[in-house]
Motif scaffolding. Structure first.
Motif, PDB file in Angstrom:
ATOM      1  N   SER A  31       1.172 -23.683 -21.797  1.00 33.57           N
ATOM      2  CA  SER A  31       0.648 -22.410 -22.266  1.00 33.57           C
ATOM      3  C   SER A  31       1.161 -21.324 -21.325  1.00 33.57           C
ATOM      4  O   SER A  31       1.126 -21.493 -20.106  1.00 33.57           O
ATOM      5  CB  SER A  31      -0.885 -22.505 -22.210  1.00 33.57           C
ATOM      6  OG  SER A  31      -1.456 -21.370 -22.733  1.00 33.57           O
ATOM      7  N   ALA A  32       1.640 -20.222 -21.900  1.00 28.26           N
ATOM      8  CA  ALA A  32       2.258 -19.176 -21.077  1.00 28.26           C
ATOM      9  C   ALA A  32       1.277 -18.677 -20.028  1.00 28.26           C
ATOM     10  O   ALA A  32       0.127 -18.347 -20.348  1.00 28.26           O
ATOM     11  CB  ALA A  32       2.715 -18.027 -21.960  1.00 28.26           C
ATOM     12  N   LEU A  87      -7.780 -24.226 -24.339  1.00 32.12           N
ATOM     13  CA  LEU A  87      -6.632 -23.864 -23.508  1.00 32.12           C
ATOM     14  C   LEU A  87      -6.342 -22.384 -23.739  1.00 32.12           C
ATOM     15  O   LEU A  87      -6.036 -21.988 -24.872  1.00 32.12           O
ATOM     16  CB  LEU A  87      -5.445 -24.730 -23.940  1.00 32.12           C
ATOM     17  CG  LEU A  87      -4.192 -24.753 -23.113  1.00 32.12           C
ATOM     18  CD1 LEU A  87      -4.473 -25.181 -21.687  1.00 32.12           C
ATOM     19  CD2 LEU A  87      -3.205 -25.715 -23.757  1.00 32.12           C
ATOM     20  N   PRO A  88      -6.472 -21.539 -22.713  1.00 31.27           N
ATOM     21  CA  PRO A  88      -6.224 -20.114 -22.937  1.00 31.27           C
ATOM     22  C   PRO A  88      -4.771 -19.896 -23.360  1.00 31.27           C
ATOM     23  O   PRO A  88      -3.867 -20.472 -22.771  1.00 31.27           O
ATOM     24  CB  PRO A  88      -6.475 -19.466 -21.570  1.00 31.27           C
ATOM     25  CG  PRO A  88      -6.889 -20.541 -20.652  1.00 31.27           C
ATOM     26  CD  PRO A  88      -6.743 -21.856 -21.314  1.00 31.27           C
ATOM     27  N   GLY A  89      -4.587 -19.102 -24.395  1.00 34.62           N
ATOM     28  CA  GLY A  89      -3.227 -18.844 -24.893  1.00 34.62           C
ATOM     29  C   GLY A  89      -2.604 -20.108 -25.427  1.00 34.62           C
ATOM     30  O   GLY A  89      -1.418 -20.347 -25.238  1.00 34.62           O
ATOM     31  N   ARG A  90      -3.430 -20.952 -26.076  1.00 34.29           N
ATOM     32  CA  ARG A  90      -2.966 -22.276 -26.520  1.00 34.29           C
ATOM     33  C   ARG A  90      -1.767 -22.153 -27.462  1.00 34.29           C
ATOM     34  O   ARG A  90      -1.669 -21.204 -28.242  1.00 34.29           O
ATOM     35  CB  ARG A  90      -4.105 -23.016 -27.233  1.00 34.29           C
ATOM     36  CG  ARG A  90      -4.481 -22.393 -28.566  1.00 34.29           C
ATOM     37  CD  ARG A  90      -5.588 -23.158 -29.253  1.00 34.29           C
ATOM     38  NE  ARG A  90      -5.900 -22.557 -30.552  1.00 34.29           N
ATOM     39  CZ  ARG A  90      -5.332 -22.924 -31.685  1.00 34.29           C
ATOM     40  NH1 ARG A  90      -4.399 -23.852 -31.695  1.00 34.29           N
ATOM     41  NH2 ARG A  90      -5.677 -22.351 -32.826  1.00 34.29           N
ATOM     42  N   GLN A 105     -14.436 -18.427 -19.116  1.00 31.92           N
ATOM     43  CA  GLN A 105     -13.696 -19.564 -18.554  1.00 31.92           C
ATOM     44  C   GLN A 105     -13.364 -19.292 -17.082  1.00 31.92           C
ATOM     45  O   GLN A 105     -13.280 -18.129 -16.666  1.00 31.92           O
ATOM     46  CB  GLN A 105     -12.385 -19.776 -19.320  1.00 31.92           C
ATOM     47  CG  GLN A 105     -12.604 -20.434 -20.681  1.00 31.92           C
ATOM     48  CD  GLN A 105     -11.275 -20.725 -21.361  1.00 31.92           C
ATOM     49  OE1 GLN A 105     -10.572 -19.816 -21.771  1.00 31.92           O
ATOM     50  NE2 GLN A 105     -10.940 -21.982 -21.504  1.00 31.92           N
ATOM     51  N   TRP A 152      -8.577 -23.289 -14.994  1.00 28.46           N
ATOM     52  CA  TRP A 152      -7.149 -23.124 -15.297  1.00 28.46           C
ATOM     53  C   TRP A 152      -6.474 -22.357 -14.172  1.00 28.46           C
ATOM     54  O   TRP A 152      -6.944 -21.275 -13.790  1.00 28.46           O
ATOM     55  CB  TRP A 152      -6.969 -22.374 -16.618  1.00 28.46           C
ATOM     56  CG  TRP A 152      -7.586 -23.115 -17.767  1.00 28.46           C
ATOM     57  CD1 TRP A 152      -8.699 -22.784 -18.455  1.00 28.46           C
ATOM     58  CD2 TRP A 152      -7.121 -24.358 -18.313  1.00 28.46           C
ATOM     59  NE1 TRP A 152      -8.980 -23.732 -19.403  1.00 28.46           N
ATOM     60  CE2 TRP A 152      -8.022 -24.718 -19.334  1.00 28.46           C
ATOM     61  CE3 TRP A 152      -6.049 -25.204 -18.034  1.00 28.46           C
ATOM     62  CZ2 TRP A 152      -7.876 -25.873 -20.085  1.00 28.46           C
ATOM     63  CZ3 TRP A 152      -5.902 -26.366 -18.787  1.00 28.46           C
ATOM     64  CH2 TRP A 152      -6.813 -26.686 -19.796  1.00 28.46           C
ATOM     65  N   LEU A 192      -3.311 -13.325 -21.500  1.00 27.75           N
ATOM     66  CA  LEU A 192      -3.343 -14.667 -22.083  1.00 27.75           C
ATOM     67  C   LEU A 192      -3.588 -14.652 -23.590  1.00 27.75           C
ATOM     68  O   LEU A 192      -3.740 -15.704 -24.214  1.00 27.75           O
ATOM     69  CB  LEU A 192      -4.434 -15.512 -21.401  1.00 27.75           C
ATOM     70  CG  LEU A 192      -4.193 -15.835 -19.934  1.00 27.75           C
ATOM     71  CD1 LEU A 192      -5.416 -16.497 -19.308  1.00 27.75           C
ATOM     72  CD2 LEU A 192      -2.981 -16.744 -19.782  1.00 27.75           C
ATOM     73  N   GLY A 193      -3.666 -13.472 -24.153  1.00 26.78           N
ATOM     74  CA  GLY A 193      -3.874 -13.382 -25.604  1.00 26.78           C
ATOM     75  C   GLY A 193      -5.310 -13.657 -26.006  1.00 26.78           C
ATOM     76  O   GLY A 193      -5.569 -14.061 -27.144  1.00 26.78           O
ATOM     77  N   LEU A 194      -6.254 -13.462 -25.104  1.00 28.54           N
ATOM     78  CA  LEU A 194      -7.685 -13.648 -25.422  1.00 28.54           C
ATOM     79  C   LEU A 194      -8.271 -12.296 -25.832  1.00 28.54           C
ATOM     80  O   LEU A 194      -7.679 -11.240 -25.573  1.00 28.54           O
ATOM     81  CB  LEU A 194      -8.421 -14.192 -24.185  1.00 28.54           C
ATOM     82  CG  LEU A 194      -7.928 -15.541 -23.645  1.00 28.54           C
ATOM     83  CD1 LEU A 194      -8.590 -15.874 -22.306  1.00 28.54           C
ATOM     84  CD2 LEU A 194      -8.204 -16.640 -24.654  1.00 28.54           C
ATOM     85  N   PHE A 222     -10.833 -19.448 -13.862  1.00 28.18           N
ATOM     86  CA  PHE A 222      -9.400 -19.443 -13.562  1.00 28.18           C
ATOM     87  C   PHE A 222      -9.202 -19.459 -12.056  1.00 28.18           C
ATOM     88  O   PHE A 222     -10.042 -18.955 -11.306  1.00 28.18           O
ATOM     89  CB  PHE A 222      -8.725 -18.180 -14.130  1.00 28.18           C
ATOM     90  CG  PHE A 222      -8.715 -18.139 -15.637  1.00 28.18           C
ATOM     91  CD1 PHE A 222      -7.658 -18.694 -16.345  1.00 28.18           C
ATOM     92  CD2 PHE A 222      -9.763 -17.566 -16.341  1.00 28.18           C
ATOM     93  CE1 PHE A 222      -7.649 -18.670 -17.724  1.00 28.18           C
ATOM     94  CE2 PHE A 222      -9.761 -17.542 -17.714  1.00 28.18           C
ATOM     95  CZ  PHE A 222      -8.702 -18.098 -18.420  1.00 28.18           C
ATOM     96  N   ILE A 273      -0.093 -20.331 -17.598  1.00 28.65           N
ATOM     97  CA  ILE A 273      -0.970 -21.359 -17.019  1.00 28.65           C
ATOM     98  C   ILE A 273      -0.095 -22.464 -16.442  1.00 28.65           C
ATOM     99  O   ILE A 273       0.740 -23.022 -17.141  1.00 28.65           O
ATOM    100  CB  ILE A 273      -1.901 -21.979 -18.101  1.00 28.65           C
ATOM    101  CG1 ILE A 273      -2.750 -20.902 -18.768  1.00 28.65           C
ATOM    102  CG2 ILE A 273      -2.778 -23.076 -17.521  1.00 28.65           C
ATOM    103  CD1 ILE A 273      -3.784 -20.263 -17.872  1.00 28.65           C
TER     104      ILE A 273
END
Lengths: 676, 129
Positions: free
Chosen positions: A639-640, B22-25, A548, A654, A589-591, A550, A642
Motif C-alpha cells: 500500500s502506498a 489496510l490504509p490506502g488498500r 488507526q 502501520w 493515504l486516501g482516507l 501509525f 506504508i
C-alpha cells in the motif's frame, strides 16, 4: 543439491567465518605463541576444507584449499614471515574460496582455478619459502634429549624448534607421570597451561619410572622461563622441569635480530618473567548452536499467536474492567514488553552485523589496489547495522563485483589523477544506513565516472538505443545493468569471474531490492543498493489518525508540534520561523479528510541537508514513541506510503514509509492547488 | 455465490481471524490477517468483476497456496466431479477473469476459483490504481 550435505556446507561456511576472524586478528599485535596458534588454526581449517570439498565432489576447490594449506604450513614451520601483505593475500585467497563455495552451492559450475587472480602473489610466496641450496637448517641437536626421542620428532616439530631457537626463545621441557584413569584430562590441563605461557611444540610419550603405574610424558614448550608452581601439578604426578635448549649457546651467525614470525609483536625480553595472564588464544571460543531456520520460524509464529492471545485478553479486559482493572492492565503491559524483547532476541539470531560484509571487502580492495598500482583510501560507515544472515551470503558476490568494478574502471591510475588535479590516492567509501525497513548501501568512488558517451555508442551499436535520439544519463547508466551489455574493456576485466552487472542487478532484485547508478564525469560514481529486510526493529513516533495507529520512523521526524488552532490540509504552519505546507496523514493515504487537526509532525528526508523537502504531516493524536517489530507486507497487500506493520495490543500499527509519505504529501498538496 | 475451491490449491481452512484494514488498500484486497506469524492479504470479493460484497462475518478463511486468504460465508462440502462435468465459463461472464471453469454438479453449475488467474487479476487491479 543433496540436502544430506547441508551440514557439510554449513560447516564450511562456519570455517570461513572463523578463518576470516583469525586472519583479521593476525594483523593486530599478538604474542608469538598466539600468532603461532592462529597459523596452526588456519592450517587445520584449510585442511578440513580440503577434505570437505573432496566429500562434496569438488576437486578444483580441494586443490585450491590444498595450496593455501601449504602456505599456512610454510608459515607454521617458520619458513614464511607473517606480514600484513602476506595476510592480505591469504585473506583474498580465502575469500576466493568462500565466493567459489557460495557459487557452487547455487549450482554454478566449478571454476578451473579458484586462485587464478592470486597466482602471482602466491607463486612469489611459494618461491620465497623454497629451501635454499644445501637443504634446511635443523637445530634439534641442541635439545638436551636422548637420541631416540630426538629421532621421534616430526618435521614440523624440528622446524619449530629451529625457528624458535634462532629467534632467541628457550625450549623448556616438562615431564609428568599421570594415572591411567585421568591421564587425558590432566594432560590437556598441562598442555593448556603451557600453551598460555608460550608455544607448546610437542607432547612425547616416555617410559614410566620403575615401580610406577601410569603414563609418562614429556611436554616440550618454547617460553622465556618456566614456573613449576604455575603448572598446577598434583603431588603424585612426579613433575619435573628442565631447560632443553638455551638459545644463548647458538653461534652468533645463526642468531636473528628479530623473530622469524613477525606479526606486529613486541620483542620478548629474555630476562622478563613468564607472563602469567597472556591471552588464551587468537580468538575467543564461542559456542555456536546450529538449528534449521524453520524451527526458528515456527517459534516466531507461535510467539505471534501468543501475542494475539495477549491482544484478545487485553480487549476483554478493557470491556470488563472496572476500578480494579489497573493491576491486570499493568501485567499485560509487562507481558507486551516481554514479548517484544523475545521477538527482538529472535530477530537478532537471524541478523549479522554489516561489518561482516565490510570485512569481506577490505582484503580484496587492498589486494587489488596493490596489484593495480592504484592506492585507495577505503572507508566504511554503518558497520554496526544489522542485516539478515541469509542476505549476507547473497550480497557478498554482487558487492565484491561492484567494488572490483569501482577500482578497475572507476578509480584512475595515480598519474591520471594527478593530471586531473586530484589527490594521488583514490577514495572508495562504502556506507550502510537503515531507511525504514530498507538497508541502503552507497558505494562511492572519486574516479572518472561512467563513460556515458561510450555507453551510448555501444548501446546504439547493439541496437538497444536509437541513433539521433537523446538518452538521459539515468537511462545510459541503467543500460550497463542490461543482460549482455558490455563494453570491450569490461569483457576482458570481468571474464573468469562468472558475474556481470546484470547478474548483480538480478541478485539485488531477487531480494526485492533496487540498484541505482549515477556518476559525474571525472568526479566519481555512486552505486546505491536498497535492500528490504523482511523484518526489523524500528524506533517510531506513534500517532493516531482516522481511528488507526501509525508509526513514523524517528529518523525522519524533525519536530513534533501542536497547532494553536485546528489545522487543515493545505494550510501553512509556522515551525521555528519557517513556513511549511501541511497535509493530513489521512489525505496522503486516501482516507476521509479529518475535521481539523491540532498536532503535526515535521517530516524530512533522512540524513538530508537542511534545505531538503520538509512537510508538516497533520495527525489526530500523538501517542508517544517506542520500538516496534516491523513486518513487511506481502506484495499483494503493498500500500502506498506504508512500509509494513507491527502487531500491537490495540491492533496493527502501520509504519509509514517517510520518503514515500513525503511524495504522497506533495502530490496531495499539488492536487489541492490544482483544484483551487 | 457458491464456488468450488480445488483442495490442491488450499493450504488450509482456518477459523475467522480479525482482518485489519489496510490504509490506502490496493483494489481487491480488503486488509490483512495474521497467519503463521506473517501478514496475509485477505481478498475483497466485492472488488472482483461479477462479484458482490456480502455483509456479515465470514465463518472461515480459506488460505490458498499462493498466500491469499478468501473469506468464506459457508462451507458446503466436498465433491469429486467427473472429468466430463467441466465446461468453460460462459462467454461474456465477468467472472471469467478469475475462474478456471464451471463444474456441472447435478443441476447446479459451480464455478471453480483459479488462484493463478485470481492473483494475476489482483496484480492488474493494483496496476490500474
Amino acid at each position: 543439491m543433496d540436502p544430506s550435505f547441508d551440514d557439510v556446507w554449513a560447516e564450511c561456511e562456519d570455517l570461513f567465518v572463523q578463518a576470516r576472524q583469525t586472519l583479521a586478528s593476525m594483523k593486530e599485535a599478538q604474542p608469538a605463541h598466539v600468532a603461532q596458534a592462529s597459523v596452526n588454526n588456519l592450517f587445520r581449517t584449510t585442511h578440513t576444507l580440503k577434505g570437505m570439498a573432496g566429500m562434496l565432489g569438488f576437486p578444483h576447490f580441494s586443490r585450491a584449499a590444498h595450496r593455501l594449506e601449504d602456505i599456512f604450513d610454510l608459515m607454521r614451520k617458520g619458513r614464511l614471515r607473517s606480514t600484513d601483505s602476506l595476510v592480505e593475500t591469504l585473506e583474498a585467497g580465502m575469500l576466493a574460496l568462500e565466493s567459489g563455495l557460495a557459487g557452487l552451492r547455487r549450482g554454478r559450475p566449478e571454476p578451473e582455478d579458484y586462485l587464478h587472480d592470486l597466482r602471482r602473489p602466491l607463486g612469489e610466496l611459494e618461491a620465497l619459502a623454497r629451501p635454499a641450496e644445501g637443504g634446511t637448517q635443523d637445530l634439534t641437536s641442541m635439545l638436551d634429549l636422548p637420541a631416540d626421542l630426538l629421532k621421534s620428532l616430526s618435521e614440523y616439530e624440528r622446524t619449530r624448534v629451529t625457528a624458535l631457537l634462532v629467534s632467541g626463545m628457550p625450549i623448556q621441557g616438562v615431564t609428568v607421570c599421570l594415572p591411567y584413569a585421568t591421564f587425558d584430562e590432566r594432560l590437556r590441563s598441562f598442555s593448556e597451561v603451557l600453551g598460555r605461557q608460550g608455544e607448546l611444540i610437542s607432547t612425547l610419550p616416555l617410559d614410566a619410572p620403575e615401580g610406577r603405574n601410569g603414563l609418562s610424558f614429556l611436554l616440550m614448550a618454547a617460553c622465556p622461563a618456566l614456573d613449576p608452581a604455575s603448572l598446577g601439578a598434583l603431588d603424585d604426578e612426579l613433575l619435573g622441569t628442565a631447560l632443553l635448549a638455551d638459545p644463548s649457546r647458538l653461534p652468533t651467525s645463526l642468531r636473528q635480530e628479530e623473530p622469524l614470525v613477525t606479526i606486529a609483536e613486541p620483542a620478548p625480553e629474555a630476562s622478563a618473567p613468564a607472563p602469567a595472564n597472556l591471552p588464551a588464544g587468537p580468538t575467543q571460543e564461542v559456542e555456536i548452536i546450529r538449528l534449521p531456520a524453520h524451527r526458528l520460524e515456527a517459534l516466531e509464529a507461535r510467539l505471534m499467536e501468543v501475542g494475539q492471545l495477549r491482544d484478545a485478553a487485553s480487549l476483554l479486559l478493557k470491556q470488563a474492567q472496572g476500578a480494579s482493572g489497573e493491576r491486570p492492565a499493568s501485567l499485560l503491559a509487562q507481558m507486551e514488553d516481554g514479548l517484544l524483547e523475545v521477538q527482538k532476541s529472535l530477530l537478532q539470531m537471524r541478523m549479522v552485523k554489516v561489518d561482516s560484509l565490510f570485512k569481506r571487502i577490505e582484503p580484496m580492495v587492498k589486494s587489488l589496489s596493490r596489484d593495480m598500482g592504484k592506492p585507495v583510501k577505503l572507508t566504511f560507515q554503518g558497520g554496526d547495522l544489522e542485516l539478515e544472515r541469509s542476505l549476507l551470503g547473497r550480497l557478498s558476490e554482487p558487492f565484491l563485483h561492484l567494488v572490483r568494478n569501482a577500482l578497475d574502471h572507476g578509480v584512475e591510475a595515480p598519474s591520471e589523477r594527478l593530471a586531473h588535479g586530484k589527490s594521488e590516492v583514490g577514495s572508495l567509501r562504502i556506507s550502510a544506513s537503515q531507511r525504514g525497513r530498507n538497508l541502503r548501501f552507497d558505494i562511492r568512488d572519486d574516479g572518472r565516472g561512467f563513460d556515458l558517451e561510450r555507453i551510448e555508442a555501444r548501446g546504439i551499436q547493439l541496437g538497444i538505443l536509437r541513433a539521433g535520439q537523446t538518452h538521459s544519463p539515468e537511462r545510459l547508466h541503467r543500460l550497463t545493468l542490461e543482460p549482455g551489455f558490455t563494453t570491450q574493456d569490461r569483457v576482458s576485466q570481468i571474464s573468469g569471474r562468472g558475474v556481470g552487472m546484470d547478474v548483480v542487478r538480478s541478485e539485488i532484485e531477487a531480494q526485492g531490492g533496487e540498484i541505482h547508478l549515477s556518476s559525474e564525469a571525472k568526479r566519481g560514481s555512486l552505486i546505491r543498493l536498497s535492500i528490504p529486510l523482511s523484518r526489523a526493529v524500528v524506533s517510531c513516533l506513534k500517532v493516531r489518525c482516522a481511528g488507526q495507529s501509525f508509526g513514523i520512523p524517528l529518523g525522519s521526524v524533525i519536530r513534533v508540534q501542536a497547532g494553536k488552532q485546528a489545522l487543515f490540509g493545505g494550510d501553512q504552519v509556522d515551525v521555528l520561523g519557517l513556513s511549511l505546507p501541511m497535509e493530513s496523514l489521512q489525505a496522503c493515504l486516501g482516507l476521509p479528510e479529518p475535521r481539523g487537526q491540532r498536532a503535526f509532525v515535521v517530516l524530512g528526508q533522512q540524513a538530508a541537508a537542511a534545505r531538503s523537502v520538509q512537510v508538516a504531516l497533520g495527525v489526530d493524536e500523538i501517542l508517544g514513541r517506542g520500538e516496534v517489530l516491523l513486518r513487511s507486507l506481502p506484495e499483494l497487500a503493498h500500500s502506498a506510503g506504508i512500509m509494513g506493520g507491527s502487531a500491537q495490543a490495540e491492533g496493527i500499527l502501520w509504519v509509514v514509509d517517510p520518503e514515500a509519505m513525503l511524495g504522497l504529501a506533495m502530490n496531495s498538496l499539488m492536487r489541492r492547488v490544482a483544484r483551487a | 455465490m457458491d464456488l468450488l475451491l480445488a483442495t490442491s490449491d488450499l493450504r488450509e481452512v482456518v477459523a475467522p481471524t480479525p482482518v485489519s484494514d489496510l490504509p490506502g488498500r490496493p483494489r481487491g484486497i480488503q486488509g490483512v490477517m495474521i497467519y503463521q506469524g506473517e501478514f496475509l492479504p485477505v481478498l475483497a470479493w466485492g472488488d472482483l468483476p461479477g462479484c458482490e460484497a456480502t455483509p456479515g462475518l465470514p465463518v472461515a478463511m480459506a488460505v490458498l497456496r499462493p498466500r491469499l486468504a478468501l473469506p468464506i460465508e459457508r462451507l458446503i462440502g466436498m465433491i469429486s466431479p467427473a472429468s466430463d462435468a467441466w465446461q468453460e465459463a460462459d462467454e461474456g461472464d465477468a467472472r471469467d477473469a478469475w475462474l478456471g471453469g464451471v463444474c456441472q454438479a447435478g443441476d447446479l453449475p459451480l464455478p471453480l476459483v483459479d488462484p493463478d488467474r485470481l492473483i494475476a487479476l489482483l496484480q492488474r487491479l493494483r496496476g490500474d490504481r
